[in-house]
Design a protein around this motif. Structure first.
Motif, PDB file in Angstrom:
ATOM      1  N   THR A 214      10.806   3.360   0.329  1.00  0.00           N
ATOM      2  CA  THR A 214      11.074   4.558   1.132  1.00  0.00           C
ATOM      3  C   THR A 214       9.768   5.185   1.613  1.00  0.00           C
ATOM      4  OG1 THR A 214      11.371   5.687  -1.006  1.00  0.00           O
ATOM      5  CG2 THR A 214      13.347   5.170   0.231  1.00  0.00           C
ATOM      6  N   ALA A 215       8.636   4.701   1.085  1.00  0.00           N
ATOM      7  CA  ALA A 215       7.314   5.113   1.604  1.00  0.00           C
ATOM      8  C   ALA A 215       6.367   3.931   1.459  1.00  0.00           C
ATOM      9  CB  ALA A 215       6.784   6.310   0.810  1.00  0.00           C
ATOM     10  N   GLY A 216       5.325   3.907   2.290  1.00  0.00           N
ATOM     11  CA  GLY A 216       4.327   2.859   2.187  1.00  0.00           C
ATOM     12  C   GLY A 216       4.741   1.576   2.885  1.00  0.00           C
TER      13      GLY A 216
ATOM     14  N   ASN B  89       3.350   5.857  -4.962  1.00  0.00           N
ATOM     15  CA  ASN B  89       2.036   5.504  -4.412  1.00  0.00           C
ATOM     16  C   ASN B  89       1.453   4.240  -5.048  1.00  0.00           C
ATOM     17  OD1 ASN B  89       0.018   5.963  -2.602  1.00  0.00           O
ATOM     18  ND2 ASN B  89      -1.185   7.242  -3.994  1.00  0.00           N
ATOM     19  N   VAL B  90       2.241   3.178  -5.055  1.00  0.00           N
ATOM     20  CA  VAL B  90       1.813   1.923  -5.689  1.00  0.00           C
ATOM     21  C   VAL B  90       1.031   1.057  -4.701  1.00  0.00           C
ATOM     22  CG1 VAL B  90       2.671  -0.290  -6.579  1.00  0.00           C
ATOM     23  CG2 VAL B  90       3.675   1.859  -7.390  1.00  0.00           C
ATOM     24  N   ASP B  91      -0.164   0.655  -5.117  1.00  0.00           N
ATOM     25  CA  ASP B  91      -0.974  -0.308  -4.360  1.00  0.00           C
ATOM     26  C   ASP B  91      -1.084  -1.583  -5.184  1.00  0.00           C
ATOM     27  OD1 ASP B  91      -1.589   1.644  -2.474  1.00  0.00           O
ATOM     28  OD2 ASP B  91      -3.467   2.187  -3.473  1.00  0.00           O
TER      29      ASP B  91
ATOM     30  N   LYS C 199       0.841  -1.204   0.000  1.00  0.00           N
ATOM     31  CA  LYS C 199       0.000   0.000   0.000  1.00  0.00           C
ATOM     32  C   LYS C 199       0.872   1.249   0.000  1.00  0.00           C
ATOM     33  CE  LYS C 199      -4.336  -1.418   2.006  1.00  0.00           C
ATOM     34  NZ  LYS C 199      -4.340  -2.492   2.999  1.00  0.00           N
ATOM     35  N   GLY C 200       0.575   2.135  -0.939  1.00  0.00           N
ATOM     36  CA  GLY C 200       1.236   3.438  -0.975  1.00  0.00           C
ATOM     37  C   GLY C 200       2.736   3.368  -1.149  1.00  0.00           C
TER      38      GLY C 200
ATOM     39  N   GLY D  98       6.603   4.927 -12.718  1.00  0.00           N
ATOM     40  CA  GLY D  98       6.501   4.614 -11.302  1.00  0.00           C
ATOM     41  C   GLY D  98       5.093   4.500 -10.767  1.00  0.00           C
ATOM     42  N   ARG D  99       4.097   4.705 -11.626  1.00  0.00           N
ATOM     43  CA  ARG D  99       2.702   4.530 -11.184  1.00  0.00           C
ATOM     44  C   ARG D  99       2.164   3.229 -11.758  1.00  0.00           C
ATOM     45  NH1 ARG D  99       1.128   8.861  -8.484  1.00  0.00           N
ATOM     46  NH2 ARG D  99       2.157  10.836  -8.989  1.00  0.00           N
ATOM     47  N   LEU D 100       1.454   2.473 -10.917  1.00  0.00           N
ATOM     48  CA  LEU D 100       0.980   1.159 -11.329  1.00  0.00           C
ATOM     49  C   LEU D 100      -0.531   1.153 -11.498  1.00  0.00           C
ATOM     50  CD1 LEU D 100       2.017  -1.823 -11.729  1.00  0.00           C
ATOM     51  CD2 LEU D 100       1.139  -2.240  -9.432  1.00  0.00           C
ATOM     52  N   THR D 101      -0.979   0.601 -12.635  1.00  0.00           N
ATOM     53  CA  THR D 101      -2.405   0.356 -12.838  1.00  0.00           C
ATOM     54  C   THR D 101      -2.595  -1.152 -12.853  1.00  0.00           C
ATOM     55  OG1 THR D 101      -2.395   2.252 -14.325  1.00  0.00           O
ATOM     56  CG2 THR D 101      -4.372   0.876 -14.322  1.00  0.00           C
TER      57      THR D 101
END
Ligand SMILES: Nc1ncnc2c1ncn2[C@@H]1O[C@H](COP(=O)(O)OP(=O)(O)OP(=O)(O)O)[C@@H](O)[C@H]1O
Length: 227
Positions: A63-65, A28-30, A9-10, A214-217
């Protein structure tokens, strides 16, 4: 929907760049991997696919999430028993034969390698049965990648994360190889995530994840051949 093996998450991942700045590679990858999943991870070079696979496999930290492995137990025991990883470059040990390379995870896990029937039968079903006594330097790049897949499967993991495992094969040979992989996975709950640039391979998977800057769909492909 099977048991949740991995959930993220995130996720964010930043790296330092050469000028003391930072580049943001995951944003912000979920995502979630369930047992039995067949997922193609696609996207342009440099979009972050390898970085995501490394984090999902516990090889790198975000580094986040957060990333958790609810269906795979304690972090320390993830590999090689729970997760088989196929690296983008096959990373076979040059001094070991093919059969010894395939059996290495068992050796590292303190298992009796013996005749390693599982390894031998994996090589056989991938059309590599004659190569057991060869050294990596005697192999083509495509053979080495398939051997790395056999090594990832030898422990009977719950999840295989494969980074471009057929990058050095033509689409037709890659598809034949995945047919053999699916045959091996038939009747098991093993989940498979494959980063690939090959549309033919991607279309063989039930689910497609698309990475872009870097964004995942994430999305399901209802008409796909594999479950
Ligand atoms: N350790 C690192 N330090 C700095 N930058 C890195 C590091 N690892 C990856 N990167 C950068 O992160 C970005 C994403 O790389 P990544 O290997 O995850 O992409 P990819 O989608 O797998 O690419 P390809 O399809 O070419 O394998 C690239 O710009 C890469 O240069």
């Amino acid at each position: 929907m099977g048991e949740t093996l991995v959930i993220a998450k995130g996720l964010g991942r930043e790296f330092r760049d050469g000028n003391a700045g930072r580049i943001s590679v995951l944003r912000n990858v979920d995502c979630e991997i369930a047992s039995g999943a067949r997922i193609a991870l696609v996207g342009p070079s440099g979009s972050g696919k390898t970085t995501l696979l490394h984090i999902l496999g516990g090889l790198d930290r975000p580094t986040a999430g957060i990333v958790e492995w609810p269906g795979l137990g304690a972090f320390e025991t993830l590999r090689p028993r729970q997760i088989g990883f196929v690296f983008q470059s096959p990373s076979l040990f040059p001094a070991l034969t093919v059969a010894q390379n395939v059996g290495l995870p068992m050796l590292l896990a303190g298992e009796n390698v013996g005749d390693n029937d599982v390894g031998a039968s994996l090589l056989q079903s991938f059309g590599l049965g004659e190569l057991g006594d060869k050294l990596p330097e005697e192999l083509s790049g495509g053979q080495a990648q398939r051997i790395a897949m056999a090594r990832a499967l030898v422990m009977g993991p719950k999840l295989v994360l494969a980074d471009e495992p057929t990058g050095q094969l033509d689409s037709r040979t890659a598809l034949r190889f995945f047919d053999a992989v699916f045959d091996r996975l038939e009747g098991t709950d093993i989940a498979l995530v494959v980063a690939t640039h090959d549309e033919v391979v991607a279309n063989r998977m039930a689910t497609r994840w698309t990475m872009d800057h870097g964004r995942l769909t994430t999305g399901h492909r209802p008409g796909a051949a594999a479950a």
